[in-house]
Design a protein around this motif. Sequence first.
Motif, PDB file in Angstrom:
ATOM      1  N   THR A   1       0.754  -1.295  -0.005  1.00 44.55           N
ATOM      2  CA  THR A   1       0.003   0.157  -0.063  1.00 44.55           C
ATOM      3  C   THR A   1       0.864   1.434  -0.036  1.00 44.55           C
ATOM      4  N   VAL A   2       0.526   2.145  -0.940  1.00 43.20           N
ATOM      5  CA  VAL A   2       1.451   3.422  -1.098  1.00 43.20           C
ATOM      6  C   VAL A   2       0.675   4.683  -0.474  1.00 43.20           C
ATOM      7  N   SER A   3       1.072   5.195   0.733  1.00 44.10           N
ATOM      8  CA  SER A   3       0.426   6.257   1.310  1.00 44.10           C
ATOM      9  C   SER A   3       1.209   7.528   0.744  1.00 44.10           C
ATOM     10  N   THR A   4       0.321   8.376  -0.080  1.00 42.87           N
ATOM     11  CA  THR A   4       0.873   9.829  -0.400  1.00 42.87           C
ATOM     12  C   THR A   4       0.091  10.770   0.399  1.00 42.87           C
ATOM     13  N   VAL A   5       0.856  11.493   1.016  1.00 39.61           N
ATOM     14  CA  VAL A   5       0.448  12.373   1.943  1.00 39.61           C
ATOM     15  C   VAL A   5       0.684  13.863   1.187  1.00 39.61           C
ATOM     16  N   VAL A   6      -0.447  14.510   0.738  1.00 46.74           N
ATOM     17  CA  VAL A   6      -0.479  15.695  -0.096  1.00 46.74           C
ATOM     18  C   VAL A   6      -0.978  16.905   0.735  1.00 46.74           C
ATOM     19  N   HIS A   7      -0.207  18.040   0.724  1.00 50.38           N
ATOM     20  CA  HIS A   7      -0.803  19.273   1.360  1.00 50.38           C
ATOM     21  C   HIS A   7      -1.022  20.001   0.105  1.00 50.38           C
ATOM     22  N   GLY A   8      -2.540  20.109  -0.335  1.00 56.10           N
ATOM     23  CA  GLY A   8      -2.882  20.944  -1.795  1.00 56.10           C
ATOM     24  C   GLY A   8      -4.149  21.017  -1.815  1.00 56.10           C
ATOM     25  N   LEU A   9      -4.446  21.737  -2.915  1.00 57.72           N
ATOM     26  CA  LEU A   9      -5.816  22.068  -3.096  1.00 57.72           C
ATOM     27  C   LEU A   9      -6.438  20.952  -4.017  1.00 57.72           C
TER      28      LEU A   9
ATOM     29  N   PRO B   1     -11.035  22.321   7.368  1.00 54.55           N
ATOM     30  CA  PRO B   1     -11.269  23.231   6.406  1.00 54.55           C
ATOM     31  C   PRO B   1     -12.126  22.615   5.059  1.00 54.55           C
ATOM     32  N   PRO B   2     -12.792  23.610   4.208  1.00 53.76           N
ATOM     33  CA  PRO B   2     -13.449  23.012   3.330  1.00 53.76           C
ATOM     34  C   PRO B   2     -12.356  22.584   1.822  1.00 53.76           C
ATOM     35  N   ALA B   3     -13.126  21.871   0.975  1.00 55.86           N
ATOM     36  CA  ALA B   3     -11.875  21.607  -0.044  1.00 55.86           C
ATOM     37  C   ALA B   3     -11.525  22.677  -0.807  1.00 55.86           C
ATOM     38  N   SER B   4     -12.213  24.046  -0.701  1.00 52.20           N
ATOM     39  CA  SER B   4     -11.707  25.030  -1.503  1.00 52.20           C
ATOM     40  C   SER B   4     -10.306  25.811  -0.949  1.00 52.20           C
ATOM     41  N   GLN B   5      -9.985  25.183   0.087  1.00 52.14           N
ATOM     42  CA  GLN B   5      -8.732  25.699   0.842  1.00 52.14           C
ATOM     43  C   GLN B   5      -7.647  24.515   0.861  1.00 52.14           C
ATOM     44  N   ALA B   6      -6.325  24.578   0.753  1.00 52.72           N
ATOM     45  CA  ALA B   6      -5.385  23.896   0.826  1.00 52.72           C
ATOM     46  C   ALA B   6      -5.432  22.966   2.205  1.00 52.72           C
ATOM     47  N   LYS B   7      -5.214  21.679   2.076  1.00 56.47           N
ATOM     48  CA  LYS B   7      -5.320  20.956   3.315  1.00 56.47           C
ATOM     49  C   LYS B   7      -4.589  19.331   3.042  1.00 56.47           C
ATOM     50  N   VAL B   8      -4.655  18.727   3.964  1.00 49.10           N
ATOM     51  CA  VAL B   8      -3.625  17.686   3.968  1.00 49.10           C
ATOM     52  C   VAL B   8      -4.602  16.400   3.929  1.00 49.10           C
ATOM     53  N   TRP B   9      -4.329  15.852   2.692  1.00 47.44           N
ATOM     54  CA  TRP B   9      -4.931  14.652   2.116  1.00 47.44           C
ATOM     55  C   TRP B   9      -4.134  13.288   2.054  1.00 47.44           C
ATOM     56  N   LYS B  10      -4.506  12.258   2.340  1.00 52.80           N
ATOM     57  CA  LYS B  10      -3.838  10.762   2.269  1.00 52.80           C
ATOM     58  C   LYS B  10      -4.164  10.044   1.306  1.00 52.80           C
ATOM     59  N   VAL B  11      -3.442   9.958   0.170  1.00 51.05           N
ATOM     60  CA  VAL B  11      -4.099   8.917  -1.154  1.00 51.05           C
ATOM     61  C   VAL B  11      -3.384   7.676  -0.851  1.00 51.05           C
ATOM     62  N   SER B  12      -4.235   6.585  -0.850  1.00 55.74           N
ATOM     63  CA  SER B  12      -3.836   5.146  -0.759  1.00 55.74           C
ATOM     64  C   SER B  12      -4.028   4.727  -2.134  1.00 55.74           C
ATOM     65  N   SER B  13      -2.917   3.826  -2.629  1.00 54.72           N
ATOM     66  CA  SER B  13      -2.972   3.203  -3.774  1.00 54.72           C
ATOM     67  C   SER B  13      -2.089   2.076  -3.865  1.00 54.72           C
ATOM     68  N   SER B  14      -2.168   1.069  -4.647  1.00 53.81           N
ATOM     69  CA  SER B  14      -1.357   0.037  -4.817  1.00 53.81           C
ATOM     70  C   SER B  14       0.030   0.206  -5.306  1.00 53.81           C
ATOM     71  N   GLN B  15      -0.034   1.214  -6.146  1.00 59.38           N
ATOM     72  CA  GLN B  15       1.343   1.610  -6.983  1.00 59.38           C
ATOM     73  C   GLN B  15       1.422   3.048  -6.661  1.00 59.38           C
ATOM     74  N   PRO B  16       2.809   3.484  -6.834  1.00 60.77           N
ATOM     75  CA  PRO B  16       3.152   5.124  -6.535  1.00 60.77           C
ATOM     76  C   PRO B  16       2.310   5.785  -7.561  1.00 60.77           C
ATOM     77  N   LEU B  17       1.951   7.051  -7.399  1.00 63.15           N
ATOM     78  CA  LEU B  17       1.187   7.811  -8.237  1.00 63.15           C
ATOM     79  C   LEU B  17       2.056   8.418  -8.950  1.00 63.15           C
ATOM     80  N   SER B  18       1.838   8.752 -10.176  1.00 61.89           N
ATOM     81  CA  SER B  18       2.717   9.536 -11.181  1.00 61.89           C
ATOM     82  C   SER B  18       2.430  10.971 -11.157  1.00 61.89           C
ATOM     83  N   GLN B  19       3.219  11.678 -11.569  1.00 58.87           N
ATOM     84  CA  GLN B  19       3.129  13.029 -11.775  1.00 58.87           C
ATOM     85  C   GLN B  19       1.721  13.666 -12.265  1.00 58.87           C
ATOM     86  N   GLU B  20       1.607  12.773 -13.517  1.00 62.50           N
ATOM     87  CA  GLU B  20       0.030  13.156 -14.131  1.00 62.50           C
ATOM     88  C   GLU B  20      -1.067  12.962 -13.328  1.00 62.50           C
TER      89      GLU B  20
END
Length: 509
Positions: free
Chosen positions: A344-352, A400-419
């Motif tokens: 499991t790949v956990s990608t933690v993103v602080h973004g919009l 905060p609402p999704a209109s503001q930058a906040k921290v998200w954790k994306v779980s996937s089986s493979q690393p996420l590409s830049q695209e």
Amino acid sequence: MNPQTLSLRALLFLGLWHAGRRGLASAPELRDQPKKIAVVGAGIGGTAAAYFLRQEFGAGVKIDVFESGTVGGRLATVKIGDYEYETGGSMIHPLNLHMKHFIEKLGIPPRKEVSSKMAIFDGKELMFEESDWFIVNVFRMLWRYGFNFLRMQMWVESVLDKFMRIYQYQQYGYSFSSVKTLLHAMGGDGFLALMNQTLEETMIGEGFSQIFLNDIVAPITRANYGQSVRIHGFVGAVSLAGADSGLWAVDGGNKRVCSGLLYNSKSELIPARVTSIAVRVRPSKKGTTASFYEVSYVGESGSAHSLYDIVVIATPLHQGKYDITFSGFSPPIPSHYPGHYHQTVSTVVHGLLNTSYLGTAEPASEFTVSDVLTTDSKGSVISSLISLNPVHIPAGYTQPPASQAKVWKVSSSQPLSQEQLQNMFLSWDSVSETRWLAYPAYRSPHRKTPPFILHNRLYYLNAVEWAASAMEMSAISARNVALLAHHRWHGQVGKIDQEDLHTRLRGEL
């Protein structure tokens, strides 16, 4: 079962926690206690094992805990900005009595609750979005799935009722030599049957619809284990229990429990990697010989070794996880057991967040969903998308609402590409990726689980993960292994693999 019944049941077990274990029958005279015990691994399993071993063997035994990484193992956090966020095991069930006992004993509070809303994404659009109104959610579920959701809750509760039996067995000092006998003590042949059929087969057999499995059950198993409804039925039930209300976490991060247990056990932490374990025979002062386990390890100061009476391995002995060579054992002990761990790949993103990625036309300022689960479809690149809150909730904090930058954790089986990241987020200022071999790849019919007992006084705590991987399962296994080690050291075979607890209790009343 209503919430009052659940809380009464939990109070009953918590009230009996310290009272019963030594009370059934007077213990036979015990032999001398061991002098040294080694625990390999300082995750929740290893630190709980050190804690319970101290309870069983007393203050006189020296306990060494080996850990080449950080204390906490798969319970980990990452710092983004001023706050830390959970990246590993995150939520605990309200009926996980060992974890509740730990934080009470250690004086660590639970984390403050923050409201959340869930949605289900099929790879193209949100097919379900939770409402702020409970009654609206109920009617939506009834309209689409009939009584399947209510029946699922009742089925999971029936499994939990049986699961809770293990606490009573452990209160009275009963232990089990294999995962099979432990599960049988909990739920009889029914729990063993769950291990040998898929969750899908189990629930179809119970009358659940395929659409309900596809739309609701699969997103839950994907969020919790990154796998489909073709996992075996027991771990599937554990996964569905993880969707209950009342889930909680530890203030400051769940890994605090591991550090606290390590300190409370008065163990010595040795920052080193164990490379081999060998049987050694030495003369004793009584003119006979005694056997020990020689643990060899490598740390910052180089290679070293030490002798131990008892060794508990609390790290997975599977390919890609941990390599230990075993020598001098008859029959031989394999360095790896069959099966593999699921990535499991956990990608933690602080973004919009790009809400249009989820196929919603709702303005970002009004999009308040915090937990996005995904169906098992070709379009689902991710297993889940979760808005994280800090491990310590500051005063006045609101998500905060999704209109503001906040921290998200994306779980996937493979690393996420830049695209892929650019599709999900309009912008970001930090990305942290962690690749976890977090839990086994669960298959059915289930292969033979590894044993708890590898040799006379050599134990394998992580065997339980092949039934289900969870913080509480590791704590249950730690308690079981500590009891097993104690009873086998002192020859108390009457407390091993016995399922007569309730008969004996009735006889003493």
